[in-house]
Scaffold this motif. Structure first.
Motif, short mmCIF file in Angstrom:
data_model
loop_
_atom_site.label_atom_id
_atom_site.label_comp_id
_atom_site.label_asym_id
_atom_site.label_seq_id
_atom_site.Cartn_x
_atom_site.Cartn_y
_atom_site.Cartn_z
N PRO A 146 0.81 -1.22 0.00
CA PRO A 146 0.00 0.00 0.00
C PRO A 146 0.84 1.27 0.00
O PRO A 146 0.31 2.37 -0.14
CB PRO A 146 -0.81 -0.12 1.30
CG PRO A 146 0.05 -0.95 2.19
CD PRO A 146 0.73 -1.94 1.28
N TYR A 147 2.15 1.12 0.18
CA TYR A 147 3.03 2.29 0.26
C TYR A 147 3.68 2.62 -1.09
O TYR A 147 4.45 3.55 -1.19
CB TYR A 147 4.13 2.04 1.30
CG TYR A 147 3.62 1.37 2.55
CD1 TYR A 147 2.76 2.04 3.43
CD2 TYR A 147 3.96 0.06 2.86
CE1 TYR A 147 2.26 1.42 4.57
CE2 TYR A 147 3.46 -0.57 4.00
CZ TYR A 147 2.63 0.11 4.84
OH TYR A 147 2.14 -0.51 5.96
N ARG A 148 3.34 1.84 -2.12
CA ARG A 148 4.02 1.96 -3.41
C ARG A 148 3.92 3.37 -3.98
O ARG A 148 4.91 3.93 -4.46
CB ARG A 148 3.42 0.96 -4.40
CG ARG A 148 4.12 0.91 -5.76
CD ARG A 148 3.45 -0.07 -6.70
NE ARG A 148 3.53 -1.43 -6.22
CZ ARG A 148 2.50 -2.15 -5.79
NH1 ARG A 148 1.28 -1.60 -5.74
NH2 ARG A 148 2.65 -3.39 -5.36
N ASP A 149 2.75 3.95 -3.95
CA ASP A 149 2.53 5.27 -4.57
C ASP A 149 2.57 6.41 -3.55
O ASP A 149 2.31 7.56 -3.91
CB ASP A 149 1.18 5.28 -5.30
CG ASP A 149 1.14 4.23 -6.41
OD1 ASP A 149 2.17 4.02 -7.08
OD2 ASP A 149 0.07 3.61 -6.59
N ALA A 150 2.89 6.08 -2.31
CA ALA A 150 2.93 7.12 -1.28
C ALA A 150 4.23 7.90 -1.36
O ALA A 150 5.28 7.36 -1.75
CB ALA A 150 2.80 6.48 0.10
N PRO A 151 4.20 9.20 -1.03
CA PRO A 151 5.45 9.98 -1.03
C PRO A 151 6.40 9.44 0.03
O PRO A 151 5.95 8.85 1.03
CB PRO A 151 4.98 11.40 -0.69
CG PRO A 151 3.66 11.22 -0.02
CD PRO A 151 3.04 10.00 -0.62
N PRO A 152 7.71 9.60 -0.15
CA PRO A 152 8.67 9.10 0.83
C PRO A 152 8.41 9.71 2.21
O PRO A 152 8.06 10.88 2.33
CB PRO A 152 10.02 9.58 0.27
CG PRO A 152 9.78 9.84 -1.18
CD PRO A 152 8.35 10.27 -1.29
N ILE A 153 8.57 8.89 3.23
CA ILE A 153 8.36 9.34 4.60
C ILE A 153 9.71 9.33 5.31
O ILE A 153 10.45 8.35 5.26
CB ILE A 153 7.38 8.41 5.35
CG1 ILE A 153 6.03 8.39 4.64
CG2 ILE A 153 7.21 8.84 6.80
CD1 ILE A 153 5.08 7.33 5.17
N THR A 154 10.03 10.42 5.96
CA THR A 154 11.29 10.50 6.70
C THR A 154 11.02 10.43 8.20
O THR A 154 10.02 10.97 8.69
CB THR A 154 12.04 11.80 6.38
OG1 THR A 154 11.21 12.91 6.69
CG2 THR A 154 12.42 11.85 4.90
N PHE A 155 11.91 9.77 8.90
CA PHE A 155 11.82 9.66 10.35
C PHE A 155 13.11 10.17 10.97
O PHE A 155 14.20 9.98 10.41
CB PHE A 155 11.62 8.19 10.77
CG PHE A 155 10.33 7.59 10.28
CD1 PHE A 155 9.14 7.79 10.96
CD2 PHE A 155 10.30 6.81 9.13
CE1 PHE A 155 7.96 7.24 10.52
CE2 PHE A 155 9.12 6.25 8.67
CZ PHE A 155 7.94 6.47 9.37
N THR A 156 12.99 10.81 12.11
CA THR A 156 14.18 11.25 12.84
C THR A 156 14.88 10.03 13.43
O THR A 156 14.29 8.94 13.52
CB THR A 156 13.80 12.22 13.97
OG1 THR A 156 13.01 11.50 14.94
CG2 THR A 156 12.99 13.41 13.44
N ASP A 157 16.12 10.20 13.84
CA ASP A 157 16.84 9.10 14.47
C ASP A 157 16.10 8.63 15.73
O ASP A 157 16.04 7.43 16.01
CB ASP A 157 18.26 9.53 14.84
CG ASP A 157 19.14 9.70 13.60
OD1 ASP A 157 18.77 9.17 12.53
OD2 ASP A 157 20.19 10.38 13.71
N ARG A 158 15.54 9.56 16.48
CA ARG A 158 14.79 9.21 17.68
C ARG A 158 13.56 8.39 17.32
O ARG A 158 13.24 7.38 17.96
CB ARG A 158 14.37 10.48 18.43
CG ARG A 158 13.53 10.23 19.65
CD ARG A 158 14.30 9.48 20.73
NE ARG A 158 15.09 10.38 21.56
CZ ARG A 158 16.01 9.98 22.43
NH1 ARG A 158 16.25 8.68 22.56
NH2 ARG A 158 16.69 10.85 23.15
N GLU A 159 12.84 8.78 16.27
CA GLU A 159 11.67 8.03 15.83
C GLU A 159 12.05 6.63 15.37
O GLU A 159 11.35 5.65 15.67
CB GLU A 159 10.94 8.78 14.71
CG GLU A 159 10.18 10.02 15.19
CD GLU A 159 9.60 10.83 14.06
OE1 GLU A 159 8.61 11.56 14.31
OE2 GLU A 159 10.13 10.78 12.94
#
Length: 221
Positions: A146-159
């Protein structure tokens, strides 16, 4: 919130009736029909406006997987939740690949059933809380993405650190003690992580993390 128009498909009438009775008490869910097999389900949808379908995987005449493929070709807007037994991992994966938005074990409690219905209605993927590591790994390796067409998601190092600990089944209290944060701060991070991933529970975090290489399958064993 307006009514979610729901249909239940299952060949066990007693199970259907029990589910229908429970859902009849929910103010935002309108049960508009029931079906005993996949063919009945398709016939019902030909004359009934439906938002969400909850369907058993194994039914006579036409199973839930075949019905889902046909249903979504005709009514692509309908959201589908698979109802399964605990030992049907391969069928659950097939159902997701066919287009289902989520799945529930048949012994799910009332709160989780309602959460699943409202989640898929809001176009979120719903993973049953009792998702095993084996099933999560099977979903990751499947064609379901389901994530194929989703925009890239960034996470912090803490996350990323908190995501890993969530996947390892640490509670908010335990995570806080391990990384020197208050329980409340950890819960705030967890809420933001779920929002970014567009998931509702720990099972969703695990599948997302595996699918996006935030944790390895070996770490979960």
């Amino acid at each position: 919130m307006y009514d979610i128009r729901l249909v239940i498909a299952d060949d066990h009438e007693i199970f259907r009736d029990g589910l229908a009775l429970m859902l009849s008490r929910q103010p935002n869910i309108n049960l508009v029909g029931q079906a005993g097999d996949g063919r009945e389900l398709l016939e019902l949808l030909a004359t009934t406006e439906v938002d969400v379908v909850m369907t058993d995987l194994k039914m006579p005449l036409m199973d839930g997987i075949t019905a889902t493929r046909t249903l979504l070709q005709r009514y692509p807007h309908v959201r589908i939740i698979a109802l399964s037994m605990f030992d049907e991992e391969e069928l659950i994966v097939e159902m997701l690949e066919a287009g289902a938005k989520g799945y529930l074990l048949k012994n799910a409690d009332k709160q989780e059933i309602i959460e699943a219905i409202t989640s898929v209605f809001d176009d979120k993927i719903f993973y049953c809380r009792q998702t095993s590591s084996k099933l999560a790994a099977m979903i990751v390796k499947s064609r379901f993405n389901p994530y194929r067409d989703a925009p890239p998601i960034t996470f912090t190092d803490r996350e990323k650190e908190i995501i890993r600990l969530i996947c390892l089944q640490y509670t908010a209290q335990q995570i806080g003690e391990k990384i020197f944060l208050s329980k409340r701060t950890v819960e705030g991070h967890r809420t933001r992580i779920l929002e970014k991933m567009n998931v509702k529970n720990t099972a969703g975090v695990v599948v997302f993390a595996l699918k996006n290489n935030l944790i390895s399958e070996a770490e979960l064993l």
